[in-house]
Design a protein around this motif. Structure first.
Motif, PDB file in Angstrom:
ATOM      1  N   VAL A 177       5.735   4.203   0.759  1.00  0.00           N
ATOM      2  CA  VAL A 177       5.029   3.189   1.535  1.00  0.00           C
ATOM      3  C   VAL A 177       4.708   3.433   2.740  1.00  0.00           C
ATOM      4  O   VAL A 177       5.127   4.212   3.371  1.00  0.00           O
ATOM      5  CB  VAL A 177       6.179   1.842   1.699  1.00  0.00           C
ATOM      6  N   ALA A 178       3.410   2.960   3.016  1.00  0.00           N
ATOM      7  CA  ALA A 178       2.765   3.374   4.302  1.00  0.00           C
ATOM      8  C   ALA A 178       3.728   3.252   5.317  1.00  0.00           C
ATOM      9  O   ALA A 178       4.310   2.117   5.390  1.00  0.00           O
ATOM     10  CB  ALA A 178       1.567   2.693   4.571  1.00  0.00           C
ATOM     11  N   ASP A 179       3.846   4.115   6.369  1.00  0.00           N
ATOM     12  CA  ASP A 179       4.866   3.980   7.344  1.00  0.00           C
ATOM     13  C   ASP A 179       4.010   4.533   8.557  1.00  0.00           C
ATOM     14  O   ASP A 179       3.360   5.555   8.754  1.00  0.00           O
ATOM     15  CB  ASP A 179       6.178   4.893   7.119  1.00  0.00           C
ATOM     16  N   ALA A 225      -2.251  20.064  10.164  1.00  0.00           N
ATOM     17  CA  ALA A 225      -2.036  20.665   8.941  1.00  0.00           C
ATOM     18  C   ALA A 225      -1.736  19.343   8.021  1.00  0.00           C
ATOM     19  O   ALA A 225      -1.347  19.640   6.775  1.00  0.00           O
ATOM     20  CB  ALA A 225      -0.926  21.564   9.004  1.00  0.00           C
ATOM     21  N   ILE A 226      -1.700  18.296   8.401  1.00  0.00           N
ATOM     22  CA  ILE A 226      -1.209  17.213   7.667  1.00  0.00           C
ATOM     23  C   ILE A 226      -2.072  16.143   7.431  1.00  0.00           C
ATOM     24  O   ILE A 226      -2.858  15.829   8.216  1.00  0.00           O
ATOM     25  CB  ILE A 226       0.032  16.333   8.454  1.00  0.00           C
ATOM     26  N   THR A 227      -2.348  15.689   5.910  1.00  0.00           N
ATOM     27  CA  THR A 227      -3.301  14.760   5.643  1.00  0.00           C
ATOM     28  C   THR A 227      -2.322  13.636   4.813  1.00  0.00           C
ATOM     29  O   THR A 227      -1.534  13.830   4.140  1.00  0.00           O
ATOM     30  CB  THR A 227      -4.435  15.394   4.591  1.00  0.00           C
ATOM     31  N   VAL A 228      -2.947  12.423   5.435  1.00  0.00           N
ATOM     32  CA  VAL A 228      -2.352  10.916   4.873  1.00  0.00           C
ATOM     33  C   VAL A 228      -3.726  10.265   4.251  1.00  0.00           C
ATOM     34  O   VAL A 228      -4.500   9.912   4.919  1.00  0.00           O
ATOM     35  CB  VAL A 228      -1.665  10.327   5.864  1.00  0.00           C
ATOM     36  N   ARG A 229      -3.316  10.128   3.102  1.00  0.00           N
ATOM     37  CA  ARG A 229      -4.193   9.229   2.229  1.00  0.00           C
ATOM     38  C   ARG A 229      -3.639   7.977   1.912  1.00  0.00           C
ATOM     39  O   ARG A 229      -2.476   7.889   1.242  1.00  0.00           O
ATOM     40  CB  ARG A 229      -4.999  10.085   0.994  1.00  0.00           C
ATOM     41  N   ASP A 230      -4.515   6.945   1.883  1.00  0.00           N
ATOM     42  CA  ASP A 230      -4.019   5.643   1.267  1.00  0.00           C
ATOM     43  C   ASP A 230      -4.384   5.702  -0.419  1.00  0.00           C
ATOM     44  O   ASP A 230      -5.359   6.454  -0.732  1.00  0.00           O
ATOM     45  CB  ASP A 230      -4.746   4.410   1.704  1.00  0.00           C
ATOM     46  N   THR A 231      -3.452   5.414  -1.108  1.00  0.00           N
ATOM     47  CA  THR A 231      -3.410   5.454  -2.503  1.00  0.00           C
ATOM     48  C   THR A 231      -3.488   4.000  -3.251  1.00  0.00           C
ATOM     49  O   THR A 231      -2.657   3.156  -2.602  1.00  0.00           O
ATOM     50  CB  THR A 231      -2.522   6.161  -3.290  1.00  0.00           C
ATOM     51  N   ALA A 232      -3.995   3.760  -4.262  1.00  0.00           N
ATOM     52  CA  ALA A 232      -3.589   2.355  -4.757  1.00  0.00           C
ATOM     53  C   ALA A 232      -2.427   2.343  -5.755  1.00  0.00           C
ATOM     54  O   ALA A 232      -1.811   3.434  -6.211  1.00  0.00           O
ATOM     55  CB  ALA A 232      -4.838   2.091  -5.982  1.00  0.00           C
ATOM     56  N   GLY A 233      -1.713   1.239  -5.549  1.00  0.00           N
ATOM     57  CA  GLY A 233      -0.325   0.973  -6.481  1.00  0.00           C
ATOM     58  C   GLY A 233       0.588   1.400  -5.684  1.00  0.00           C
ATOM     59  O   GLY A 233       1.687   1.602  -5.556  1.00  0.00           O
ATOM     60  N   MET A 257       0.710  -1.116  -0.049  1.00  0.00           N
ATOM     61  CA  MET A 257      -0.021  -0.200  -0.012  1.00  0.00           C
ATOM     62  C   MET A 257       0.913   1.284   0.075  1.00  0.00           C
ATOM     63  O   MET A 257       1.937   1.213   0.673  1.00  0.00           O
ATOM     64  CB  MET A 257      -0.955   0.206   1.164  1.00  0.00           C
ATOM     65  N   HIS A 258       0.404   2.172  -0.810  1.00  0.00           N
ATOM     66  CA  HIS A 258       1.169   3.445  -0.678  1.00  0.00           C
ATOM     67  C   HIS A 258       0.399   4.637  -0.144  1.00  0.00           C
ATOM     68  O   HIS A 258      -0.908   4.420  -0.037  1.00  0.00           O
ATOM     69  CB  HIS A 258       1.607   3.817  -2.280  1.00  0.00           C
ATOM     70  N   ILE A 259       0.796   5.545   0.230  1.00  0.00           N
ATOM     71  CA  ILE A 259       0.194   6.746   0.802  1.00  0.00           C
ATOM     72  C   ILE A 259       0.736   7.921   0.065  1.00  0.00           C
ATOM     73  O   ILE A 259       1.696   8.272  -0.657  1.00  0.00           O
ATOM     74  CB  ILE A 259       0.495   6.810   2.207  1.00  0.00           C
ATOM     75  N   GLU A 260      -0.312   8.881   0.330  1.00  0.00           N
ATOM     76  CA  GLU A 260       0.055  10.458  -0.264  1.00  0.00           C
ATOM     77  C   GLU A 260      -0.097  11.335   0.862  1.00  0.00           C
ATOM     78  O   GLU A 260      -0.923  11.144   1.797  1.00  0.00           O
ATOM     79  CB  GLU A 260      -1.256  10.755  -1.321  1.00  0.00           C
ATOM     80  N   ILE A 261       0.757  12.115   1.030  1.00  0.00           N
ATOM     81  CA  ILE A 261       1.070  13.084   2.210  1.00  0.00           C
ATOM     82  C   ILE A 261       0.963  14.571   1.648  1.00  0.00           C
ATOM     83  O   ILE A 261       1.762  14.798   0.942  1.00  0.00           O
ATOM     84  CB  ILE A 261       2.310  12.867   2.817  1.00  0.00           C
ATOM     85  N   ASP A 262       0.240  15.190   2.681  1.00  0.00           N
ATOM     86  CA  ASP A 262       0.183  16.730   1.958  1.00  0.00           C
ATOM     87  C   ASP A 262       0.241  17.352   3.292  1.00  0.00           C
ATOM     88  O   ASP A 262      -0.073  17.059   4.379  1.00  0.00           O
ATOM     89  CB  ASP A 262      -1.285  16.993   1.492  1.00  0.00           C
ATOM     90  N   ILE A 263       0.723  18.609   3.185  1.00  0.00           N
ATOM     91  CA  ILE A 263       0.894  19.707   4.144  1.00  0.00           C
ATOM     92  C   ILE A 263       0.232  20.713   3.949  1.00  0.00           C
ATOM     93  O   ILE A 263       0.681  21.383   2.989  1.00  0.00           O
ATOM     94  CB  ILE A 263       2.451  19.856   4.904  1.00  0.00           C
ATOM     95  N   ASP A 264      -0.679  21.484   4.347  1.00  0.00           N
ATOM     96  CA  ASP A 264      -1.374  22.522   4.513  1.00  0.00           C
ATOM     97  C   ASP A 264      -0.488  23.566   4.738  1.00  0.00           C
ATOM     98  O   ASP A 264      -0.641  23.990   6.193  1.00  0.00           O
ATOM     99  CB  ASP A 264      -2.732  22.605   5.020  1.00  0.00           C
TER     100      ASP A 264
END
Length: 68
Positions: free
Chosen positions: A44-46, A60-68, A1-8
Motif C-alpha cells: 500500500v502506498a506509504d 537507486a530507488i524507483t517507486v511506481r503506482d500500480t493498479a490493484g 492504491m498499491h506501489i511497486e518498489i525497485d532498488i537498482d
C-alpha cells in the motif's frame, strides 16, 4: 492504491538513507547495501517510501503506482 518498489543494486552505494526514512520497508544487507524487507516489494502506498526514494543520493530507488 498499491506501489511497486525497485532498488537498482548496481547503483546503490549503501548510504542507508532509505532505511532511515522508511525502516518498516527498507533495510541493509550484510555489506551495507539497501534491500527491501520481505513482502515490501508490492504494498500500500506509504508517503515515507516516496521520501526514502527522494532521499537516496544516487536515485537507486524507483517507486511506481500500480493498479490493484
Amino acid at each position: 492504491m498499491h506501489i511497486e518498489i525497485d532498488i537498482d543494486t548496481d547503483v546503490c552505494i549503501g548510504a542507508g538513507q532509505c532505511a532511515l526514512a522508511a525502516p518498516g520497508v527498507f533495510t541493509q544487507d550484510d555489506d551495507g547495501y539497501s534491500m527491501l524487507l520481505p513482502g515490501s516489494e508490492n504494498g500500500v502506498a506509504d508517503p515515507m517510501v516516496r521520501q526514502a526514494a527522494r532521499s537516496c543520493p544516487v536515485s537507486a530507488i524507483t517507486v511506481r503506482d500500480t493498479a490493484g
